[in-house]
Design an enzyme around this catalytic site. Structure first.
Site, PDB file in Angstrom:
ATOM      1  CG  ASP A 292      -4.570  45.683  11.646  1.00 37.49           C
ATOM      2  OD1 ASP A 292      -5.128  46.036  10.588  1.00 37.49           O
ATOM      3  OD2 ASP A 292      -4.963  46.032  12.778  1.00 37.49           O
TER       4      ASP A 292
ATOM      5  CB  CYS B  87      -8.324  49.247   7.512  1.00 36.15           C
ATOM      6  SG  CYS B  87      -6.738  50.077   7.541  1.00 36.15           S
TER       7      CYS B  87
ATOM      8  CG  PHE C 299       1.542  46.928  10.203  1.00 35.85           C
ATOM      9  CD1 PHE C 299       2.130  48.087   9.709  1.00 35.85           C
ATOM     10  CD2 PHE C 299       1.668  45.758   9.465  1.00 35.85           C
ATOM     11  CE1 PHE C 299       2.827  48.079   8.501  1.00 35.85           C
ATOM     12  CE2 PHE C 299       2.364  45.737   8.266  1.00 35.85           C
ATOM     13  CZ  PHE C 299       2.940  46.899   7.771  1.00 35.85           C
TER      14      PHE C 299
ATOM     15  CG  ASN D  90       9.660  50.100   7.009  1.00 33.29           C
ATOM     16  OD1 ASN D  90       8.917  49.169   6.698  1.00 33.29           O
ATOM     17  ND2 ASN D  90       9.817  51.165   6.253  1.00 33.29           N
ATOM     18  CB  ALA D  91       6.094  46.242   9.023  1.00 38.76           C
TER      19      ALA D  91
ATOM     20  CG  ASP E   9       3.279  50.425  15.091  1.00 40.97           C
ATOM     21  OD1 ASP E   9       2.159  49.922  14.840  1.00 40.97           O
ATOM     22  OD2 ASP E   9       3.575  51.604  14.785  1.00 40.97           O
ATOM     23  CB  SER E  10       7.095  52.503  11.922  1.00 40.46           C
ATOM     24  OG  SER E  10       5.800  52.974  11.666  1.00 40.46           O
TER      25      SER E  10
HETATM   26  N1  SAH Z   1      -3.206  46.260  14.810  1.00 39.63           N
HETATM   27  C1  SAH Z   1      -3.449  47.538  15.430  1.00 39.63           C
HETATM   28  C2  SAH Z   1      -3.795  48.634  14.463  1.00 39.63           C
HETATM   29  C3  SAH Z   1      -2.762  48.909  13.402  1.00 39.63           C
HETATM   30  S1  SAH Z   1      -2.933  50.470  12.666  1.00 39.63           S
HETATM   31  C4  SAH Z   1      -4.564  47.390  16.460  1.00 39.63           C
HETATM   32  O1  SAH Z   1      -5.310  46.442  16.381  1.00 39.63           O
HETATM   33  O2  SAH Z   1      -4.697  48.261  17.317  1.00 39.63           O
HETATM   34  C5  SAH Z   1      -1.523  50.549  11.693  1.00 39.63           C
HETATM   35  C6  SAH Z   1      -0.218  50.725  12.450  1.00 39.63           C
HETATM   36  O3  SAH Z   1       0.826  50.617  11.492  1.00 39.63           O
HETATM   37  C7  SAH Z   1      -0.013  52.066  13.145  1.00 39.63           C
HETATM   38  O4  SAH Z   1       0.245  51.825  14.500  1.00 39.63           O
HETATM   39  C8  SAH Z   1       1.230  52.668  12.470  1.00 39.63           C
HETATM   40  O5  SAH Z   1       2.095  53.312  13.401  1.00 39.63           O
HETATM   41  C9  SAH Z   1       1.899  51.442  11.901  1.00 39.63           C
HETATM   42  N2  SAH Z   1       2.740  51.618  10.719  1.00 39.63           N
HETATM   43  C10 SAH Z   1       2.525  52.367   9.628  1.00 39.63           C
HETATM   44  N3  SAH Z   1       3.493  52.176   8.700  1.00 39.63           N
HETATM   45  C11 SAH Z   1       4.347  51.258   9.237  1.00 39.63           C
HETATM   46  C12 SAH Z   1       5.527  50.613   8.757  1.00 39.63           C
HETATM   47  N4  SAH Z   1       6.022  50.861   7.550  1.00 39.63           N
HETATM   48  N5  SAH Z   1       6.140  49.729   9.557  1.00 39.63           N
HETATM   49  C13 SAH Z   1       5.649  49.444  10.785  1.00 39.63           C
HETATM   50  N6  SAH Z   1       4.522  50.009  11.283  1.00 39.63           N
HETATM   51  C14 SAH Z   1       3.887  50.898  10.514  1.00 39.63           C
END
Ligand code: SAH
Length: 421
Positions: A324, A364, A240, A303-304, A277-278
Site C-alpha cells: 500500500d 492511491c 507501507f 525503505n520498502a 514502513d520508513s
Molecule cells: N497501509 C497504510 C497506509 C500507507 S500510506 C494504512 O492502511 O494505514 C503510505 C506509507 O508509506 C506511509 O506510512 C509512509 O511513511 C510510507 N512510505 C513512504 N515511502 C516509503 C518507502 N520507500 N519505504 C517504506 N515506507 C514508505
C-alpha cells in the site's frame, strides 16, 4: 483575509463568463472550470460566490471562485445561491445522513469529502468523539462559512473536540494566510476509535489530531482491511504499513466469511504479522495500536524497495503480502516512473508468495488509472511466472463517495489476488 461582504444580497454576486469549452465541462456534470476557460472575471474577490454565465450571458449556476488556483471556479449549485453558509450547513447535514445509511461497524469515517459531497474544498473526518476538518479552498475559508461548518458539526454530531488540520502547501497555493493545526473547538484533540467492529470487538486505534504526518488514519482503506482479513493467513508482511491498518486487522481474530472456500483461509488468522514502513513515528504509533489491541507484532523501519529486494534475494517466503505505497504519481508527468515503481514492488512480492498465497495490492495515485494499475500488476505476474486469480477488485470505502462524472473523486485501487500456481 478576503474583505467582508454581503453574499446574501440578490444578484449582488459578481459573475464569470465561460468559453464554450468551459460550458461543455459543466454540461458534463464536472464542477471544475480552469482559468483558461474563463473569458471574463473582473475584479473578483478571492473566495467569492460567483454567477456563472455562458458567452451569451445565459445563467448556468453558482460557483466558488479562487483567485489563485488553476481551477478558477468550482460549481456549488446549478441554481442561484442566496445564502452560502446556509447551503453549506444543509449539504453537511445531507453528507451525515448519507453516512448514516451506508456506514456501519465503525466510529471513524469521512463525513464530508469535498466535491463528492458537493462541498468543494471541505473535508471532515470523524474519529469517535473528535472531528477533524481541513479547508482547501478560499471560499470555504471565509468566516461565515467556517462558522456554519462548526455550528452544524456541533449540532449534528455533538463532538468532544474539533481539530483543524492545516495543509500548509495548499494554503500557500490558494494564497490564504498561514495557519497552524489546532484545536478549533472543545477540549479533546486525541481519542481512541474502532474500526470493523464485526470482527470480534473490532480493531482499535489511537488518534491524535495534532500529531502525525496525516489527519490520523487512512479511512479510505477501512472496508479493504476487513475484506483482506478474510483471506489473510499464515505469515503476513504488511508493506507501507503506516500505523498498522492492515497488519492489525490480520492479527485480530477475523470474521471469516463461512461462505468462502476453506482453501482461501486455511488458518483463518495469521500466525505471524510483520509491518514495514520508513517512518519511525508511524511505527511507534503502530506499536501503541498493537498494545491497545493486546497484540504483539513485529515492526521494521526500512525503505520498502530495499527490504523487498533483500528479502526476495535471500529466498524469504510469505503467505500474505500487502502493498500500500504512497501516491507515486503526484502529477501526470510522473506516470511512467510510478508504473515502474508499482511493477518492481509487485514483482518482488509475487515472487515471495508461497503457493496459495494472497497479495493485497493498492494504488492511491489518481493519475494511475484503474486500467493502468491492472495492467502493471498483470505485467508483474507475467514476469514472476505465476498465475493469479482476482478475488476482489476494490476501491475506497463508501464514506469516500465517488462521483460518476468526476474521475478525480476515484483514486484508490485495491486488488486482492490469490496465487493459483
Ligand atoms: N497501509 C497504510 C497506509 C500507507 S500510506 C494504512 O492502511 O494505514 C503510505 C506509507 O508509506 C506511509 O506510512 C509512509 O511513511 C510510507 N512510505 C513512504 N515511502 C516509503 C518507502 N520507500 N519505504 C517504506 N515506507 C514508505
Amino acid at each position: 483575509m478576503p474583505k467582508k461582504r454581503d453574499i446574501s444580497a440578490k444578484h449582488a454576486e459578481p459573475s464569470v463568463k465561460l468559453s464554450a469549452r468551459g460550458v461543455t465541462r459543466l454540461q458534463g456534470r464536472h464542477p471544475w472550470v480552469y482559468r483558461s476557460d474563463v473569458v471574463r472575471a473582473e475584479d473578483l474577490p478571492p473566495g467569492s460566490l460567483v454567477r456563472v454565465l455562458d458567452s451569451r450571458e445565459k445563467f448556468l449556476g453558482t460557483a466558488l471562485y479562487s483567485s489563485s488556483s488553476q481551477i478558477a471556479i468550482r460549481m456549488i449549485s446549478h441554481g442561484s445561491v442566496a445564502d452560502l453558509p446556509a447551503l453549506v450547513a444543509e449539504r453537511i447535514r445531507a453528507a451525515i445522513a448519507y453516512r448514516k445509511e451506508l456506514v456501519s461497524n465503525t466510529d471513524a469515517y469521512r463525513i464530508v469529502f469535498s466535491e463528492a459531497d458537493f462541498l468543494p474544498g471541505l473535508i471532515v473526518d470523524r474519529y469517535s468523539d473528535v472531528l477533524c476538518l481541513q479547508i482547501l479552498t478560499q471560499a470555504m475559508d471565509v468566516v461565515p462559512v467556517r462558522e456554519a461548518v462548526l455550528q452544524t458539526l456541533k449540532e449534528e454530531l455533538q463532538p468532544a473536540g474539533i481539530v483543524e488540520r492545516v495543509d500548509a502547501r495548499i494554503r500557500e497555493l490558494e494564497q490564504l494566510p498561514p495557519l497552524q493545526s489546532r484545536l478549533l473547538w472543545g477540549e479533546k484533540s486525541s481519542t481512541v476509535f474502532t474500526m470493523n467492529s464485526t470482527m470480534n470487538s473490532g480493531v482499535r486505534f489511537h488518534y491524535d489530531g495534532l500529531e502525525g504526518q496525516k489527519t490520523g488514519a487512512f479511512l479510505d482503506q477501512r472496508e479493504n482491511y476487513a475484506a483482506a482479513a478474510q483471506y489473510a493467513h499464515g505469515e503476513a508482511l504488511d508493506v507501507f504499513c503506516y500505523q498498522g491498518g492492515f497488519a492489525l486487522h490480520f492479527s485480530v481474530d477475523s470474521a471469516v466469511d463461512s461462505a468462502l472456500p476453506s482453501a482461501l483461509h486455511p488458518a483463518g488468522k495469521c500466525s505471524n504479522v510483520t509491518g514495514v514502513d520508513s517512518s519511525r513515528p508511524a511505527l511507534e504509533m503502530a506499536e501503541k495500536n498493537a498494545a491497545l489491541n493486546g497484540r504483539e507484532l513485529e515492526w521494521i523501519e526500512a525503505n520498502a524497495f530495499d527490504l523487498l529486494r533483500e528479502y526476495a534475494a535471500s529466498g524469504r517466503r510469505y503467505d500474505t503480502i500487502v502493498l500500500d505505497p504512497p501516491a507515486f504519481a503526484k502529477t501526470k508527468r510522473d506516470l511512467e516512473k510510478a508504473l515502474g515503481g508499482y511493477k518492481e514492488l509487485n514483482l518482488r512480492a509475487m515472487k515471495m508468495l508461497r503457493p496459495g498465497g494472497i497479495l493485497v495490492t493498492c494504488s492511491c495515485s489518481y493519475h494511475v488509472g484503474a486500467g493502468d494499475f491492472f495492467e502493471v500488476v498483470a505485467d508483474a505476474a507475467r514476469d514472476a511466472h505465476k498465475s493469479f486469480r482476482v478475488i476482489e477488485n476494490r476501491g475506497a470505502a463508501k464514506d469516500h463517495p465517488m462521483l460518476l462524472n468526476v474521475p478525480e473523486t476515484s483514486y484508490l485501487k485495491c486488488l486482492i489476488l490469490s496465487v493459483s500456481n
